[in-house]
Design an enzyme around this catalytic site. Structure first.
Site, short mmCIF file in Angstrom:
data_model
loop_
_atom_site.label_atom_id
_atom_site.label_comp_id
_atom_site.label_asym_id
_atom_site.label_seq_id
_atom_site.Cartn_x
_atom_site.Cartn_y
_atom_site.Cartn_z
N LYS A 174 -18.87 8.14 -50.75
CA LYS A 174 -19.94 9.14 -50.84
C LYS A 174 -19.38 10.55 -50.84
O LYS A 174 -19.78 11.38 -51.65
CB LYS A 174 -20.93 8.97 -49.67
CG LYS A 174 -21.70 7.66 -49.70
CD LYS A 174 -22.83 7.64 -48.67
CE LYS A 174 -22.34 7.59 -47.23
NZ LYS A 174 -21.68 6.34 -46.85
N ARG A 231 -30.38 7.76 -43.26
CA ARG A 231 -29.67 6.55 -42.89
C ARG A 231 -30.58 5.55 -42.20
O ARG A 231 -30.13 4.46 -41.86
CB ARG A 231 -28.56 6.92 -41.92
CG ARG A 231 -27.16 6.74 -42.43
CD ARG A 231 -26.27 7.16 -41.27
NE ARG A 231 -24.88 6.84 -41.38
CZ ARG A 231 -23.97 7.58 -42.01
NH1 ARG A 231 -24.32 8.63 -42.69
NH2 ARG A 231 -22.70 7.24 -41.95
N ARG A 244 -7.57 5.32 -44.94
CA ARG A 244 -7.99 6.72 -45.13
C ARG A 244 -7.29 7.63 -44.12
O ARG A 244 -7.16 7.30 -42.96
CB ARG A 244 -9.51 6.84 -44.96
CG ARG A 244 -9.99 8.28 -44.95
CD ARG A 244 -11.45 8.41 -45.25
NE ARG A 244 -12.31 7.95 -44.16
CZ ARG A 244 -13.64 7.94 -44.23
NH1 ARG A 244 -14.25 8.33 -45.34
NH2 ARG A 244 -14.35 7.51 -43.22
N ARG A 250 -9.38 9.43 -38.88
CA ARG A 250 -10.63 9.74 -38.18
C ARG A 250 -10.79 8.75 -37.03
O ARG A 250 -10.54 7.57 -37.20
CB ARG A 250 -11.81 9.57 -39.17
CG ARG A 250 -12.41 10.89 -39.61
CD ARG A 250 -13.40 10.70 -40.72
NE ARG A 250 -14.52 9.84 -40.40
CZ ARG A 250 -15.57 9.66 -41.21
NH1 ARG A 250 -15.61 10.28 -42.37
NH2 ARG A 250 -16.56 8.86 -40.87
N ARG A 271 -19.69 0.20 -37.41
CA ARG A 271 -20.38 1.05 -38.38
C ARG A 271 -21.00 0.19 -39.47
O ARG A 271 -22.07 0.48 -39.98
CB ARG A 271 -19.40 2.05 -39.01
CG ARG A 271 -19.13 3.26 -38.12
CD ARG A 271 -17.84 3.95 -38.48
NE ARG A 271 -17.86 4.60 -39.78
CZ ARG A 271 -16.75 4.88 -40.47
NH1 ARG A 271 -15.56 4.58 -40.00
NH2 ARG A 271 -16.85 5.47 -41.64
P1 ADP Z 1 -19.43 7.13 -42.95
O1 ADP Z 1 -20.51 7.17 -43.99
O2 ADP Z 1 -18.08 6.94 -43.54
O3 ADP Z 1 -19.71 6.22 -41.79
P2 ADP Z 1 -20.14 9.83 -42.11
O4 ADP Z 1 -19.14 10.90 -42.13
O5 ADP Z 1 -21.28 9.91 -43.06
O6 ADP Z 1 -19.30 8.52 -42.27
O7 ADP Z 1 -20.77 9.70 -40.64
C1 ADP Z 1 -19.95 9.57 -39.49
C2 ADP Z 1 -20.83 9.35 -38.25
O8 ADP Z 1 -21.72 10.47 -38.06
C3 ADP Z 1 -21.77 8.15 -38.31
O9 ADP Z 1 -21.12 6.96 -37.93
C4 ADP Z 1 -22.87 8.58 -37.33
O10 ADP Z 1 -22.46 8.42 -35.99
C5 ADP Z 1 -23.00 10.05 -37.60
N1 ADP Z 1 -24.00 10.32 -38.67
C6 ADP Z 1 -23.75 10.87 -39.89
N2 ADP Z 1 -24.90 10.97 -40.60
C7 ADP Z 1 -25.89 10.46 -39.83
C8 ADP Z 1 -27.28 10.26 -39.99
N3 ADP Z 1 -27.92 10.60 -41.12
N4 ADP Z 1 -27.98 9.69 -38.96
C9 ADP Z 1 -27.38 9.36 -37.81
N5 ADP Z 1 -26.07 9.51 -37.60
C10 ADP Z 1 -25.32 10.06 -38.57
#
Ligand code: ADP
Ligand code: ZN
Length: 207
Positions: free
Chosen positions: A14, A86, A120, A153, A164
């Site tokens: 993404k 999400r 990554r 990360r 996740r």
């Molecule tokens: P990825 O899609 O690779 O899991 P992100 O960078 O989008 O990573 O998100 C990392 C973390 O940030 C998620 O695991 C969550 O804890 C939090 N997060 C990000 N976006 C949201 C969201 N829209 N709602 C709730 N938590 C979020």
């Protein structure tokens, strides 16, 4: 004005796609993950609240995310939402203040994303993203752009990756049907190199 949502499991690509697509389409790139990581790094109240959830691979509460997003959408410029919504509650919350025009679903097999996430690395200084297998830096451990240290990360550790994924399947996967029913969903095969995915998305949302 067009508001675009990027949907897909962690590791689907993404962030990489969003950077190019937002530039190409002139949209504001809003990554909730990036905003949260920045809040954590700056030690803000929001960052302190979010940190625990993020390190466990859990979602930050919907109300917190919705307030954070609403604050950053001004209604004048189209937005590319990356990592948001999400949950169904977030999707409903978003619909109340900004219309979604198209949803790009990055479809990819689970074993491929696990492989990507474990290899990554990100630059601790400028945030550039690398992959030890497909996009290694020129000098091991060092950012090509700024010379910063490459780190993993904290949520890319195997146990957190697994969590996740479970959370994605439980809370976020239902959004695929939700948006498909509204006729907004565009599906692309994300198990290909970034270049191919980008070209495909562009063709499908402009066509
Ligand atoms: P990825 O899609 O690779 O899991 P992100 O960078 O989008 O990573 O998100 C990392 C973390 O940030 C998620 O695991 C969550 O804890 C939090 N997060 C990000 N976006 C949201 C969201 N829209 N709602 C709730 N938590 C979020
Ligand atoms: Zn760097």
């Amino acid at each position: 004005m067009r508001n675009v949502v990027l949907l897909g499991p962690p590791g689907a690509g993404k962030g990489t796609l969003a950077a190019r697509l937002s530039q190409e389409l002139g949209l504001l790139h809003l990554s909730t993950g990036d905003v949260l990581r920045d809040e954590v790094a700056r030690g803000t109240e929001l960052g302190r609240l979010a940190q625990g959830y993020m390190s466990r691979g859990e979602l930050v509460p919907d109300e917190v995310i919705l307030a954070m997003v609403r604050e950053r959408v001004d209604g004048r410029r189209g937005v590319l939402f990356d990592g948001f919504p999400r949950t169904l509650a977030q999707a409903k919350g978003l619909a109340a203040f900004a219309p979604v025009d198209v949803v790009v679903f990055l479809a990819i097999a689970k074993d491929e994303v696990v492989r990507r996430l474990s290899s990554r690395r990100v630059c601790a200084s400028c945030g550039a993203v690398y992959n030890l297998i497909t996009q290694p830096p020129q000098v091991a451990g060092q950012c090509d752009r700024c010379g910063g240290d490459l780190v993993q990360r904290p949520d890319d550790r195997p146990d957190v990756i697994a969590r996740r994924f479970e959370v994605y399947e439980r809370d976020s996967a239902p959004l695929v049907d939700h948006y498909a029913r509204q006729g907004l969903l565009v599906r692309v095969d994300a198990g290909r190199p970034p270049e191919a995915v980008f070209a495909d998305v562009l063709a499908k949302i402009q066509g």
